[in-house]
Structure formats: structure tokens, C-alpha cells
Design a protein around this motif. Sequence first.
Motif: not given
Length: 219
Positions: A198-217
Motif C-alpha cells: 500500500t506504499g507505507v515504509l515502516t521501520f518498527p524500531e527507531g524511525l517509525g512509518a513514512f508515507t509520501d504525504s507530509p502532514s500539513e494544516c
Amino acid sequence: MSAAPSAPPSGQALNTQGFRLYQAGNYAGALEKFQAAAQATPDYALAHYNVAATLGVLRKQGKVCEYSAHRDAIVEKLTTAVRLDARRLKRARADRDLDVIRDTLGWQKLLGRTPEKEADVPALLRAVSWYGPGVGVYGTTRGLRFADRGRVVLWEKHVDDNGKPSETRTPGTFTVRGRAVEVTLPGKKPLTGTLSETGVLTFPEGLGAFTDSPSECDA
């Protein structure tokens, strides 16, 4: 006798009005007309395309929150336009208004790359900008940018007690095996993550989850 009510303007007429406003630099007015055109004629590919492009201009101008010019919204309208008329993709490739979404999964999908295909994982890692979760009004405070030759940069935003922001960038290296992504940063043990279908890059330890959408507003 009372005059018969006039018919509402067609999608094509509304789109033409929007294009004139766009040419005059009135992007907010143009967006309103293009959105109305797409609503009036849902299968009108050009109207959906023009909504995407105009949102791209407003995003470049820093008016993301005012007009909801989020990357996923732009991608959604462009994807609709291409679904209705495949020729829109050729135009989109050269359209500078859409430069703001080149590093999204949605754009990569339009080019034929998808996280559902394991073979596409290395290319997607490098082509996409990856953002961690947001923190209140500060938005996204952590991201990853992968580059050629196994290089990666972790960037982090920090805000001091006076509300003054600063940013640090930590270069590192990465390797890919299937869906597994191993990131090594200076002075730390390697961290292993996974790019899901589904396009979620997840590091279970240390960094967490990343997606292509920044949190805004966010409030």
C-alpha cells in the motif's frame, strides 16, 4: 408570461471561463470555475486536469491550507483526468504546474511503477519523498530521501522553546532486498524497514512509518 429559466452553464463553458481567469493570473477564481466544470460534467477529463494543475500552482505559491492544495488531492484529480483521457498523461509529463507531485507514489503509479510490484521497490524509494507523521502545528518533522548509489539522508526539524525552527540532515546508506529496506546512519546500528504493497515504509524500531504525504494544516 415569465421568461423560462436559463440553462446552467455547461462544463465546457465553465472550463473556458476558468482558463481565462488562469491566463489572467487569477488562480483562485480559475480553480472555482474548473471545479464547477468537473462537477457539471464529471466525465470531462480536461476540467479535472485543470483542477489538478491549478492546485499545483496554488501549492507552489504556498497557499496549501487556504485551497486544500495537498499532494494527494492533486494526484487524485490528475488520476481521474488520465483515466478519462489517457492523452492527459503526455501533457502532464511536461506541465510545470504539476512539478509539486513528481515525487509522490501517485505520480509514479501513473508512470507504471507501483509498490504492489516488488521489483519496483528500489526505484520507488529513490523517486519518492518520504515523510514521517506530523506533530501538531509543526507538521511533519522527519523525512527520508533516498538517492543513487545507496545513499540516504534523514532530515529532522526541531523547534526550540521560543518556537524557532531548525533542521538537521544526517547522511547514511541503505540497501534493498525484496521489500526489506536497511538504513544505516552514523554511529547507530542498521535499521530494517519494509515497504508495504500500500506504499507505507515502516521501520518498527527507531524511525517509525513514512508515507509520501507530509502532514500539513493540522491544528
